[in-house]
Enzyme design. Structure first.
Site, PDB file in Angstrom:
ATOM      1  N   ASP A  34      -8.345  17.494  55.934  1.00 21.60           N
ATOM      2  CA  ASP A  34      -7.670  18.015  57.077  1.00 21.60           C
ATOM      3  C   ASP A  34      -6.593  19.044  56.544  1.00 21.60           C
ATOM      4  OD1 ASP A  34      -6.052  18.132  59.420  1.00 21.60           O
ATOM      5  OD2 ASP A  34      -5.093  16.238  59.142  1.00 21.60           O
ATOM      6  N   ASP A  38      -3.612  17.331  61.602  1.00 21.98           N
ATOM      7  CA  ASP A  38      -3.673  16.605  63.032  1.00 21.98           C
ATOM      8  C   ASP A  38      -4.562  15.314  62.681  1.00 21.98           C
ATOM      9  OD1 ASP A  38      -6.204  17.403  62.336  1.00 21.98           O
ATOM     10  OD2 ASP A  38      -6.664  18.402  64.268  1.00 21.98           O
ATOM     11  N   ASP A  42     -11.517  19.309  58.840  1.00 25.52           N
ATOM     12  CA  ASP A  42     -11.629  20.317  59.589  1.00 25.52           C
ATOM     13  C   ASP A  42     -12.415  21.665  58.571  1.00 25.52           C
ATOM     14  OD1 ASP A  42      -9.542  21.568  58.240  1.00 25.52           O
ATOM     15  OD2 ASP A  42      -8.122  20.794  59.650  1.00 25.52           O
ATOM     16  N   ASP A 111     -26.424  20.517  60.646  1.00 24.29           N
ATOM     17  CA  ASP A 111     -26.978  19.329  61.051  1.00 24.29           C
ATOM     18  C   ASP A 111     -27.428  19.762  62.432  1.00 24.29           C
ATOM     19  OD1 ASP A 111     -27.420  16.386  61.724  1.00 24.29           O
ATOM     20  OD2 ASP A 111     -25.959  16.191  60.293  1.00 24.29           O
ATOM     21  N   ASP A 219     -31.546  15.515  62.957  1.00 20.63           N
ATOM     22  CA  ASP A 219     -31.088  14.335  63.378  1.00 20.63           C
ATOM     23  C   ASP A 219     -32.283  13.459  64.141  1.00 20.63           C
ATOM     24  OD1 ASP A 219     -28.836  12.519  63.500  1.00 20.63           O
ATOM     25  OD2 ASP A 219     -29.280  12.501  65.602  1.00 20.63           O
ATOM     26  N   HIS A 351     -23.428   9.158  55.829  1.00 23.68           N
ATOM     27  CA  HIS A 351     -22.415   8.771  56.933  1.00 23.68           C
ATOM     28  C   HIS A 351     -22.929   7.507  57.883  1.00 23.68           C
ATOM     29  CE1 HIS A 351     -25.080  11.089  59.263  1.00 23.68           C
ATOM     30  NE2 HIS A 351     -24.606  10.699  60.223  1.00 23.68           N
TER      31      HIS A 351
HETATM   32  O1  TEU Z   1     -28.776   8.198  62.835  1.00 25.14           O
HETATM   33  C1  TEU Z   1     -29.867   7.784  63.367  1.00 25.14           C
HETATM   34  C2  TEU Z   1     -30.238   6.226  63.036  1.00 25.14           C
HETATM   35  O2  TEU Z   1     -31.357   5.777  63.527  1.00 25.14           O
HETATM   36  C3  TEU Z   1     -29.362   5.486  62.286  1.00 25.14           C
HETATM   37  O3  TEU Z   1     -29.318   5.710  61.027  1.00 25.14           O
HETATM   38  C4  TEU Z   1     -28.184   5.231  63.091  1.00 25.14           C
HETATM   39  O4  TEU Z   1     -26.878   5.260  62.218  1.00 25.14           O
HETATM   40  C5  TEU Z   1     -28.064   3.823  63.552  1.00 25.14           C
HETATM   41  O5  TEU Z   1     -27.016   3.496  64.195  1.00 25.14           O
HETATM   42  C6  TEU Z   1     -28.524   2.506  62.543  1.00 25.14           C
HETATM   43  O6  TEU Z   1     -28.170   1.377  63.028  1.00 25.14           O
HETATM   44  C7  TEU Z   1     -28.453   9.841  63.442  1.00 25.14           C
HETATM   45  C8  TEU Z   1     -27.288  10.188  62.857  1.00 25.14           C
HETATM   46  O7  TEU Z   1     -27.220  10.050  61.405  1.00 25.14           O
HETATM   47  C9  TEU Z   1     -26.161   9.080  63.224  1.00 25.14           C
HETATM   48  O8  TEU Z   1     -24.664   9.045  62.906  1.00 25.14           O
HETATM   49  C10 TEU Z   1     -25.919   8.976  64.807  1.00 25.14           C
HETATM   50  O9  TEU Z   1     -25.361   8.106  65.302  1.00 25.14           O
HETATM   51  C11 TEU Z   1     -27.461   9.214  65.404  1.00 25.14           C
HETATM   52  O10 TEU Z   1     -28.572   9.827  64.820  1.00 25.14           O
HETATM   53  C12 TEU Z   1     -27.504   9.608  66.717  1.00 25.14           C
HETATM   54  O11 TEU Z   1     -27.171  10.962  66.819  1.00 25.14           O
END
Ligand code: TEU
Length: 579
Positions: A34, A38, A42, A111, A219, A351
């Site tokens: 950051d 805030d 970023d 992404d 994604d 993540h």
């Molecule tokens: O994730 C898709 C997904 O199917 C999983 O890994 C998801 O985290 C799910 O909650 C499993 O329990 C992707 C992204 O990486 C994730 O951060 C997003 O929340 C999701 O798509 C929706 O865009």
């Protein structure tokens, strides 16, 4: 076995693909650095760490979404694909990031979230405005289940549950219809059956490539094609809804869509690009097709098989111990299946997952040793490895004391559903979600031991792990024995030694419950890789005792010429055949 009888096979397409020797590093910008106090990371913060990333040696940075977004799902709900959200900075910052990466010989992977948009995206605002709107068909609108009153409980068009608890349908009283959202109600699913929508997405992707990005992490891209009749799925008594996944995971037109995307976006473009499709539920048979270069779909996929093995019935809130034999069987099968055609991606975490060392290693007494062992094992597989921010420091899961300390929509919604509809106590839910909830990976990167961990001078958006005073970058970058330094070495090895990038892979000791062992071969060179997934000393029998005389090129203990493994020990040996 001797080096003479290695069953060698070198895939035909080895030469061209730059990403075979590349390592990707994922930045989750909200939790990286950051720069303006805030409490939210970023883009200027990322720019300030480019030398750190260059020093680590990674080739590509995958940036989780920084598009304009209401941040319902931390940016995976995009309201403008062609702008940066003010919490992360500006388009000019992104241009500076691209330039800074390129100047250091690194690439940027954006992404790409095109299974759904935010409900605040202008496309959806138009779509919901009337049934006659030209963009109505860009999303999935359906009337209530026959015989049910629209908007009443159980009247949803089908029984699918959303990934974030509750039904996958939201009623919209403006037109008296429902829209589909496989994730949050603020993430309506796009209808890829519509050709205009597909063209608009391809145009947007070309716009980013023209701007200088080097590819996309896509994604849930294997959810794009749904069975258009949207049939009910098998019901799940636990959640009160049905599981629709068989009707949208790798649906009927998915290969067609991805090939069309490839053709419209990448064909005729010169340069080195990377595409990786995030594909929950993808099978190895499908992955061969997705990643076969001849078919022009994607370069590699993120598959989920190895991160489902420690779940009861695939339920992340019911974790169970991981059996190493099953992990090896799974990863080994993917290695074998994609040996001739296609390519693997390799990861322990991201993540959405727990911290690698907490999940697969020992984040207590053997944290440093096991974090290094996990890095060595993963990175010496055949495939492109992905490092999630902080993994290179051996960062651990966070102990969240109360549900209020959580920020992730997935865990918050689950807590609500489980305590209000499933009769669970708060304490039961907290215990169940502790090992695998996504906030574990989303606490700020621990840069130093100061208050704020060098992440922020303000109040961070999510708690900082109190172990930042012990586990941080400042104490590791110049320490040759640190987890960070080990990552540097294993990354360098992939760059320097073609056997890592291009060699054949053979799993050894598939039935051993503690030892992960495999051989790599690219004549005349071969490599033996061993990892102890336990705190108990092991003596390893790989059928060729002369391996002990080979050069040990990497380890997480002082080197010694034996095939004995100390607690969580990692050893890689290399030799050149004498003939
Ligand atoms: O994730 C898709 C997904 O199917 C999983 O890994 C998801 O985290 C799910 O909650 C499993 O329990 C992707 C992204 O990486 C994730 O951060 C997003 O929340 C999701 O798509 C929706 O865009």
């Amino acid at each position: 076995m001797s080096s003479d009888d290695i069953a060698v096979h070198v895939p035909a397409s080895v030469a061209g693909d730059w990403f075979r020797s590349a390592v990707v590093y994922q930045v989750y910008p909200r939790s990286f650095v950051d720069s303006d106090g805030d409490g939210v990371g970023d883009l200027p913060g990322v720019i300030g760490k480019l030398d750190y990333l260059h020093d680590l040696g990674v080739d590509v940075v995958w940036l989780s979404p920084v598009y304009r977004s209401p941040q319902d799902d931390n940016g995976y709900d995009v309201s403008d694909f062609r702008d940066v959200d003010p919490i992360f900075g500006t388009l000019a910052d992104l241009d500076r990031l691209i330039a800074g990466l390129h100047a250091r010989g690194m690439k940027l992977l954006m992404d790409l979230v095109v299974n759904h948009t935010s409900d605040e995206h202008p496309w959806f605002v138009e779509s919901r405005s009337s049934e006659q709107n030209p963009k109505r068909d860009w999303y999935w609108w359906r009337s209530s289940r026959p015989g049910h009153e629209a908007g009443s409980a159980g009247a949803e068009p089908n029984n699918w549950r959303s990934a974030f608890s509750g039904p996958a349908w939201e009623y919209d009283d403006r037109t008296g219809q429902y829209y589909l959202h496989l994730f949050s109600p603020k993430q309506p699913d796009l209808n890829w059956e519509n050709a205009d929508l597909r063209s608009a997405v391809y145009e947007m992707m070309r716009w980013w490539l023209d701007r200088g990005v080097d590819g996309f992490r896509m994604d849930v891209v294997n959810y794009l094609s749904k069975e258009v009749s949207l049939p009910d799925g098998p019901t799940d008594p636990e959640t009160r809804y049905g599981d629709g996944s068989r009707h949208y995971v790798c649906g009927p037109r998915i290969h067609e869509f991805l090939h069309e995307m490839h053709r419209n976006v990448f064909q005729g473009r010169t340069g080195e690009f990377l595409t990786v499709g995030e594909m929950p539920g993808v099978t190895v048979e499908d992955a061969i097709l997705f990643t076969d270069p001849a078919r022009g779909e994607v370069d590699m996929v993120f598959q989920f098989e190895h991160v489902m093995l420690d779940l009861e019935d695939g339920d992340k809130w019911r974790p169970r111990p991981l059996e190493l034999t099953r992990l090896k069987a799974s990863l080994g099968r993917w290695q074998e299946a994609l040996a001739d055609r296609g390519w693997n991606s390799l990861y322990w975490g991201n993540h959405d997952a727990a911290r690698a060392v907490s999940r697969f290693g020992d984040d207590g007494d053997h944290r440093v040793q096991s974090a290094k062992m996990l890095a060595g094992i993963l990175h010496l597989h055949r495939g492109t490895p992905y490092i999630y921010q902080g993994e290179e420091l051996g960062m651990t899961n966070m102990r969240f004391a109360a549900i209020e300390d959580h920020r992730d929509i997935e865990v918050l919604n689950h807590h609500h559903e489980a305590t209000t509809h499933l009769g669970r106590t708060d304490a039961e839910v907290l215990a169940a979600v502790a090992p695998l909830n996504r906030d574990n990976a989303r606490t700020p990167v621990q840069w130093d031991a100061t208050c704020g961990a060098g992440f922020s001078t303000g109040l961070p958006w999510i708690g900082i792990n109190p172990n930042a005073d012990r586990i941080n970058a400042a104490s590791q970058v110049n320490d040759p024995d640190s987890v960070f330094s080990f990552y540097r070495r294993v990354i360098a090895l992939r760059h320097e030694d073609p056997v890592v990038a291009d060699g054949d892979f053979m799993m050894l000791l598939p039935d051993h419950e503690q030892v992960y062992a495999f051989r790599r071969a690219l004549p005349p060179v071969e490599m033996l890789v061993l990892g102890n997934f336990s705190a108990v000393e092991q003596s390893v029998e790989v059928g060729d005792p002369t391996w002990a005389e080979a050069d040990q090129i990497l380890g997480n203990y002082p080197m010694e010429s034996t095939l004995r493994l100390r607690p969580w020990e990692f050893k890689a040996f290399r030799r050149s055949s004498r003939r």
